[in-house]
Scaffold this active site. Structure first.
Site, PDB file in Angstrom:
ATOM      1  N   ASP A   1       0.863  -1.175   0.000  1.00 58.72           N
ATOM      2  CA  ASP A   1       0.000   0.000   0.000  1.00 58.72           C
ATOM      3  C   ASP A   1       0.898   1.223   0.000  1.00 58.72           C
ATOM      4  O   ASP A   1       1.733   1.375   0.888  1.00 58.72           O
ATOM      5  CB  ASP A   1      -0.883  -0.015   1.264  1.00 58.72           C
ATOM      6  CG  ASP A   1      -1.883   1.128   1.254  1.00 58.72           C
ATOM      7  OD1 ASP A   1      -2.468   1.386   0.190  1.00 58.72           O
ATOM      8  OD2 ASP A   1      -2.065   1.770   2.299  1.00 58.72           O
TER       9      ASP A   1
ATOM     10  N   GLU B   1      -2.107  -1.346  -5.702  1.00 62.61           N
ATOM     11  CA  GLU B   1      -3.365  -0.754  -6.143  1.00 62.61           C
ATOM     12  C   GLU B   1      -3.185  -0.174  -7.540  1.00 62.61           C
ATOM     13  O   GLU B   1      -2.145   0.400  -7.839  1.00 62.61           O
ATOM     14  CB  GLU B   1      -3.773   0.372  -5.192  1.00 62.61           C
ATOM     15  CG  GLU B   1      -4.297  -0.102  -3.865  1.00 62.61           C
ATOM     16  CD  GLU B   1      -4.520   1.075  -2.938  1.00 62.61           C
ATOM     17  OE1 GLU B   1      -5.673   1.329  -2.589  1.00 62.61           O
ATOM     18  OE2 GLU B   1      -3.544   1.740  -2.567  1.00 62.61           O
TER      19      GLU B   1
ATOM     20  N   CYS C   1     -12.543  -4.563   6.458  1.00 62.21           N
ATOM     21  CA  CYS C   1     -11.930  -5.295   7.559  1.00 62.21           C
ATOM     22  C   CYS C   1     -11.460  -6.658   7.053  1.00 62.21           C
ATOM     23  O   CYS C   1     -12.250  -7.420   6.495  1.00 62.21           O
ATOM     24  CB  CYS C   1     -12.930  -5.473   8.697  1.00 62.21           C
ATOM     25  SG  CYS C   1     -12.298  -6.548   9.994  1.00 62.21           S
TER      26      CYS C   1
ATOM     27  N   ASP D   1      -2.528   1.532   6.983  1.00 62.38           N
ATOM     28  CA  ASP D   1      -1.797   1.174   5.766  1.00 62.38           C
ATOM     29  C   ASP D   1      -1.506  -0.329   5.722  1.00 62.38           C
ATOM     30  O   ASP D   1      -1.521  -0.950   4.660  1.00 62.38           O
ATOM     31  CB  ASP D   1      -0.485   1.961   5.674  1.00 62.38           C
ATOM     32  CG  ASP D   1      -0.740   3.435   5.422  1.00 62.38           C
ATOM     33  OD1 ASP D   1      -1.846   3.759   4.943  1.00 62.38           O
ATOM     34  OD2 ASP D   1       0.148   4.260   5.703  1.00 62.38           O
TER      35      ASP D   1
HETATM   36 ZN   LIG Z   1     -14.167  -6.601  11.300  1.00 64.61          ZN
END
Ligand SMILES: [Zn+2]
Length: 424
Positions: A185, A269, A336, A365
């Site tokens: 990242d 990304e 998450c 990050d």
């Molecule tokens: Zn979670």
């Protein structure tokens, strides 16, 4: 496997050779601008696009004409190559890859290219190179040249002359040394955060020299334009720019070399840096918000060199038998990794990630890098080519990093030079 690689050396010209090189670069610039002006005038008169072959005939006329007899003194192949450059600039414009070609100015990337290996000769044993109409010239042979030379470009940067020789050679199909995969990242506070938790601190090569640069530029603006003191001040500004660029390139090369040697699969990304760093001011119809903070952020983004980071990772991984996978950037920093909950509330401040569903915590990050790696695994497993699935335009619109920069910027006015992001 065919490997293309360029080797760049500093030239050590004599005074006369240096003057000649300036003239040649100037002649190439003149030809480029002249051809562009002709192309524009022709288009306005309703004419069709002038092809390279037709343009080359104009070049012959200019070289033999009475108006610009000095064009004859420059070697012909670099002049022809200037026309090819313009041709490619138009092709990129027609393919919507680039803006309309612009006229070249003196002192901005002064260079010329000998497009064929027949036109120059490198004598490595004596650290010298033969260039048409310049003769033998000494160079700093800082590393040995590998492969068969294809072309040579002579350029001026920060008051020094360089030659970059492009070569090609056959190398064995590389086998990656390790089988590991990693997600990366990229960010401002941390240049690159890996999914294994390690990270690279940013270099900020521009920021570090910004105060100096501003002082030099101010000194330059006080001088009478084109006076000899102005030229001296300008040379100082250019030298500093060259230093900033060198430091950045050095940092990126070291980082990408290490990463590409240690991992077989790298996921990043698919960011469109050009879009993200678009002018903060906007235009008259759509003035931008948070102009100061955004232009600071732009400066920081461009200072980091994300685009160059990706480009280097791409070819170095290919050289080492690895693979670069660009994944869509949507919600990588808001998802998450434990429960899969996607919410902007997961990341209320820049550095901390806290899941609103399951309470999972971590450095934002790092979480982003883990998500990027997971996404990369899915892309690799399904074999779907995400990076080319959508049209360039759609991708550009979608690929904006969702860091809460605007949210954190909109409060107090950021300090001068700050990018509006809380420090770690
Ligand atoms: Zn979670």
């Amino acid at each position: 496997m065919q490997r293309l690689q360029a080797f760049k050396y500093e030239l050590r010209p004599t005074g006369e050779q240096e003057r000649q090189m300036r003239r040649f670069a100037g002649a190439c610039r003149f030809v480029f601008n002249q051809a562009l002006a002709l192309q524009k005038a022709n288009h306005e008169a309703g004419g069709k696009f002038i092809s390279y072959v037709a343009m080359a005939k104009h070049l012959t006329a200019w070289r033999n004409g009475a108006q610009t007899p000095w064009l004859k003194e420059a070697p012909v192949h670099p002049l022809q190559h200037a026309l090819k450059d313009l041709d490619r600039a138009y092709a990129n414009f027609f393919a919507q890859r680039a803006a309309f070609p612009r006229f070249k100015n003196k002192g901005q990337r002064d260079s010329f290219r000998y497009p064929d290996a027949k036109q120059f000769r490198l004598d490595a044993a004596n650290a010298r190179i033969f260039l048409p109409k310049l003769g033998w010239m000494r160079l700093r042979l800082s590393r040995s040249l590998l492969g068969v030379p294809c072309n040579a470009t002579v350029s001026l940067s920060g008051g020094k002359w360089f030659v970059s020789i492009q070569t090609e050679r056959e190398v064995d199909q590389p086998v990656p040394k390790s089988g590991s995969a990693i997600g990366i990242d990229v960010g401002i506070a941390r240049f690159a955060t890996m999914s294994d938790g390690s990270y690279l601190a940013p270099l900020h090569s521009f920021k570090r020299h910004e105060a100096h640069l501003r002082r030099y530029q101010r000194a330059m603006s006080r001088k009478v334009k084109f006076s000899s003191n102005w030229k001296k001040a300008k040379a100082r500004v250019q030298r500093l720019h060259a230093r900033i660029g060198n430091a950045r390139r050095d940092y990126l090369h070291k980082a990408t070399t290490t990463i590409s040697q240690n991992h077989a699969m790298v996921c990043i990304e698919d960011l469109q840096v050009r879009n993200m760093s678009q002018s903060a001011k906007g235009d008259a119809e759509k003035p931008g918000k948070n102009v100061q903070a955004k232009s600071g952020l732009n400066k920081a983004i461009l200072d980091q060199g994300w685009a160059e980071f990706r480009r280097q990772l791409d070819y170095k991984l290919a050289w080492n038998g690895g693979l670069l996978i660009a994944v869509p950037p949507q919600n990588t920093s808001r998802t998450c990794p434990v429960c899969g909950c996607v919410s902007a509330d997961n990341r209320k401040v820049q550095a901390v990630f806290r899941c609103v569903e399951c309470g999972h915590e971590g450095h934002a990050d790092h979480i982003g890098a883990i998500n990027i790696l997971a996404r990369g695994h899915r892309v690799a497993a399904c074999g779907e080519d995400v990076s080319h699935a959508k049209s360039a335009r759609a991708r550009r619109a979608a690929s904006v990093k969702q860091d809460p920069t605007e949210a954190t910027c909109s409060g107090a006015a950021p300090a001068r030079g700050a990018v509006g992001i809380p420090r770690l």
